[in-house]
Design an enzyme around this catalytic site. Structure first.
Site, PDB file in Angstrom:
ATOM      1  N   LYS A 115       0.838  -1.210   0.000  1.00 42.51           N
ATOM      2  CA  LYS A 115       0.000   0.000   0.000  1.00 42.51           C
ATOM      3  C   LYS A 115       0.861   1.243   0.000  1.00 42.51           C
ATOM      4  O   LYS A 115       0.583   2.217  -0.699  1.00 42.51           O
ATOM      5  CB  LYS A 115      -0.926   0.026   1.225  1.00 42.51           C
ATOM      6  CG  LYS A 115      -2.046  -0.968   1.149  1.00 42.51           C
ATOM      7  CD  LYS A 115      -3.314  -0.313   0.606  1.00 42.51           C
ATOM      8  CE  LYS A 115      -4.218  -1.267  -0.138  1.00 42.51           C
ATOM      9  NZ  LYS A 115      -4.566  -2.473   0.578  1.00 42.51           N
ATOM     10  N   LYS A 197      -2.385 -10.071  -8.057  1.00 47.25           N
ATOM     11  CA  LYS A 197      -3.743 -10.528  -7.741  1.00 47.25           C
ATOM     12  C   LYS A 197      -4.788  -9.581  -8.344  1.00 47.25           C
ATOM     13  O   LYS A 197      -4.511  -8.382  -8.530  1.00 47.25           O
ATOM     14  CB  LYS A 197      -3.933 -10.659  -6.229  1.00 47.25           C
ATOM     15  CG  LYS A 197      -4.029  -9.349  -5.520  1.00 47.25           C
ATOM     16  CD  LYS A 197      -4.400  -9.516  -4.048  1.00 47.25           C
ATOM     17  CE  LYS A 197      -4.482  -8.124  -3.441  1.00 47.25           C
ATOM     18  NZ  LYS A 197      -4.705  -8.021  -2.057  1.00 47.25           N
ATOM     19  N   LYS A 200      -8.845  -3.949  -7.184  1.00 46.20           N
ATOM     20  CA  LYS A 200      -9.528  -2.755  -7.698  1.00 46.20           C
ATOM     21  C   LYS A 200      -8.517  -1.693  -8.110  1.00 46.20           C
ATOM     22  O   LYS A 200      -8.821  -0.759  -8.801  1.00 46.20           O
ATOM     23  CB  LYS A 200     -10.430  -2.164  -6.612  1.00 46.20           C
ATOM     24  CG  LYS A 200     -11.483  -3.117  -6.124  1.00 46.20           C
ATOM     25  CD  LYS A 200     -11.797  -2.855  -4.648  1.00 46.20           C
ATOM     26  CE  LYS A 200     -12.441  -4.062  -4.011  1.00 46.20           C
ATOM     27  NZ  LYS A 200     -12.369  -4.079  -2.560  1.00 46.20           N
TER      28      LYS A 200
HETATM   29  P1  TYM Z   1     -10.348  -6.853   0.949  1.00 46.66           P
HETATM   30  O1  TYM Z   1     -11.483  -5.902   1.033  1.00 46.66           O
HETATM   31  O2  TYM Z   1      -9.101  -6.429   0.267  1.00 46.66           O
HETATM   32  O3  TYM Z   1     -10.816  -8.191   0.270  1.00 46.66           O
HETATM   33  C1  TYM Z   1     -11.949  -8.883   0.738  1.00 46.66           C
HETATM   34  C2  TYM Z   1     -11.769 -10.393   0.605  1.00 46.66           C
HETATM   35  O4  TYM Z   1     -11.536 -10.741  -0.766  1.00 46.66           O
HETATM   36  C3  TYM Z   1     -10.348 -11.508  -0.866  1.00 46.66           C
HETATM   37  N1  TYM Z   1      -9.676 -11.168  -2.139  1.00 46.66           N
HETATM   38  C4  TYM Z   1      -9.281 -12.089  -3.035  1.00 46.66           C
HETATM   39  N2  TYM Z   1      -9.379 -13.435  -3.053  1.00 46.66           N
HETATM   40  C5  TYM Z   1      -8.895 -14.091  -4.141  1.00 46.66           C
HETATM   41  N3  TYM Z   1      -8.324 -13.463  -5.191  1.00 46.66           N
HETATM   42  C6  TYM Z   1      -8.211 -12.110  -5.217  1.00 46.66           C
HETATM   43  N4  TYM Z   1      -7.665 -11.514  -6.271  1.00 46.66           N
HETATM   44  C7  TYM Z   1      -8.694 -11.355  -4.097  1.00 46.66           C
HETATM   45  N5  TYM Z   1      -8.761 -10.029  -3.801  1.00 46.66           N
HETATM   46  C8  TYM Z   1      -9.363  -9.939  -2.599  1.00 46.66           C
HETATM   47  C9  TYM Z   1      -9.491 -11.081   0.324  1.00 46.66           C
HETATM   48  O5  TYM Z   1      -8.546 -12.070   0.665  1.00 46.66           O
HETATM   49  C10 TYM Z   1     -10.542 -10.898   1.391  1.00 46.66           C
HETATM   50  O6  TYM Z   1     -10.877 -12.126   1.988  1.00 46.66           O
HETATM   51  N6  TYM Z   1      -8.269  -6.780   5.500  1.00 46.66           N
HETATM   52  C11 TYM Z   1      -9.371  -7.290   4.740  1.00 46.66           C
HETATM   53  C12 TYM Z   1     -10.736  -6.934   5.288  1.00 46.66           C
HETATM   54  C13 TYM Z   1     -10.954  -7.275   6.730  1.00 46.66           C
HETATM   55  C14 TYM Z   1     -11.184  -8.563   7.249  1.00 46.66           C
HETATM   56  C15 TYM Z   1     -11.392  -8.387   8.651  1.00 46.66           C
HETATM   57  C16 TYM Z   1     -11.224  -9.836   6.675  1.00 46.66           C
HETATM   58  C17 TYM Z   1     -11.021  -6.402   7.759  1.00 46.66           C
HETATM   59  N7  TYM Z   1     -11.274  -7.072   8.915  1.00 46.66           N
HETATM   60  C18 TYM Z   1     -11.620  -9.465   9.496  1.00 46.66           C
HETATM   61  C19 TYM Z   1     -11.473 -10.921   7.524  1.00 46.66           C
HETATM   62  C20 TYM Z   1     -11.658 -10.729   8.915  1.00 46.66           C
HETATM   63  C21 TYM Z   1      -9.299  -6.728   3.325  1.00 46.66           C
HETATM   64  O7  TYM Z   1      -8.753  -5.694   3.079  1.00 46.66           O
HETATM   65  O8  TYM Z   1     -10.000  -7.427   2.415  1.00 46.66           O
END
Ligand code: TYM
Length: 335
Positions: A115, A197, A200
């Protein structure tokens, strides 16, 4: 063992197939398991403000993400759907965890480093560094033991367990170990760069922003266009080999996960056919898969009172669990 499930998604931009296949698809499967004691799914809007966001549209984005959850199949009779910022115990517990988390556990984490790189250090604030501590608080606040996430979140899961262990050793047994639950689609790659990966945020090396991912809300034509433009590997055979043919293997994974076909069956079906034939079929698989989702989403958009009611009820129930954990934590700490 009974599972207590928690997971979250940031409301930054549109949800894409990576989010769906890496996380939400699993959420839906887990909410139906007989040994699931509870499942809580959150729009983590406090996490979402650690990177640039627009205050004028943010509320709408949060609601859009909730609509995505419901349209994808999260059932409010089985799961709680919450907005993180509506339950202040998340940030209260995060503050407490801040006081036991060494900075050195945070500044080495890959997502933080990424980031920082993406924004050229411009958004180097405490919130970005502290992001995983709030995530640990999200999970432990509900005494969760199973967290369905994509692969990129694994370092955060390790950190959550470290924090839980440290809290237990300092103040007495309170939190159980937490296990990640990974999907086969735990890492869906960008359509423009199979080394990165699906996300967005556009990468510097690729073309137009948006071509890298398929949003759950993309129209059939947008989907066809993006898949047509997706990069492929050298050669022309449809074979699954992530090391040698990462681009086509990624497209095959998407095909497999959205259809009833195994990777083997896909290889057989497309033996002797070329990339463009495979891609145009894949586009139809994606379009057909997303069609009922989009339909459901349109219906929900016309019934926002129902959606508001679901949120209110879920948040009320979640708050009871959250405040009970926080009371226990504070008592143990003499607060
Ligand atoms: P975030 O918002 O980036 O992504 C949400 C979920 O989608 C999964 N993901 C993917 N899986 C497979 N391939 C991809 N290209 C891909 N891009 C995103 C992420 O692994 C995630 O599961 N920190 C977390 C949000 C969060 C969270 C939590 C998750 C905050 N608190 C507590 C679990 C438990 C995040 O930024 O996800």
């Amino acid at each position: 063992m009974e599972s207590r499930i928690f997971s979250g998604i940031r409301p930054s931009g549109k949800l894409h197939l990576g989010n769906y296949l890496g996380a939400i698809k699993n959420w839906i499967e887990l909410q139906d398991k007989p040994n699931t004691e509870r499942a809580i799914f959150a729009v983590v809007d406090y996490h979402g403000i650690t990177t640039p966001f627009n205050p004028k549209t943010y509320r709408q984005q949060v609601m859009d993400t909730i609509l995505d959850f419901l349209a994808a199949g999260i059932d409010p009779k089985k799961s709680l759907l919450i907005r993180q910022s509506k339950i202040p115990e998340h940030t209260e517990l995060a503050w407490i965890f801040n006081t036991i988390t060494p900075v050195s556990w945070l500044d080495r984490l890959p997502t933080y480093r990424e980031k920082l790189g993406e924004t050229d250090g411009k958004y180097n604030h405490v919130g970005l560094l502290d992001y995983p501590v709030l995530m640990a608080a999200d999970i432990l606040l509900y005494k969760s033991n199973l967290v369905p996430v994509g692969e990129d979140q694994l370092p955060h899961m390790d950190l959550t367990n470290e924090i839980a262990k440290k809290f237990n050793s300092m103040f007495g047994q309170t939190f159980e170990p937490v296990k990640p639950h990974l999907a086969i689609g735990a890492r869906i790659m960008s359509l423009q760069d199979p080394a990165k990966k699906m996300s967005k945020t556009p990468s510097a090396s690729s073309g137009q922003a948006g071509d890298e991912y398929i949003a759950l809300s993309d129209s059939p034509d947008e989907i066809r266009d993006k898949i047509k433009k997706a990069v492929t590997d050298s050669g022309n055979e449809i074979v699954f080999d992530p090391a040698k043919k990462p681009a086509i293997s990624n497209l095959m994974t998407i095909y497999h996960l959205l259809s009833q076909n195994s990777v083997n069956e896909i290889e057989k079906k497309y033996g002797g056919k070329n990339y463009s034939e495979f891609k145009s079929d894949l586009a139809e698989v994606v379009v057909n898969f997303l069609n009922p989702f989009q339909e459901k989403r349109r219906e929900l958009k016309n019934d926002l009172t129902y959606v508001e009611d679901v949120l209110m009820e879920s948040e009320e129930k979640a708050k009871i669990i959250a405040s009970s954990t926080l009371t226990e934590v504070k008592q143990k700490m003499g607060l």
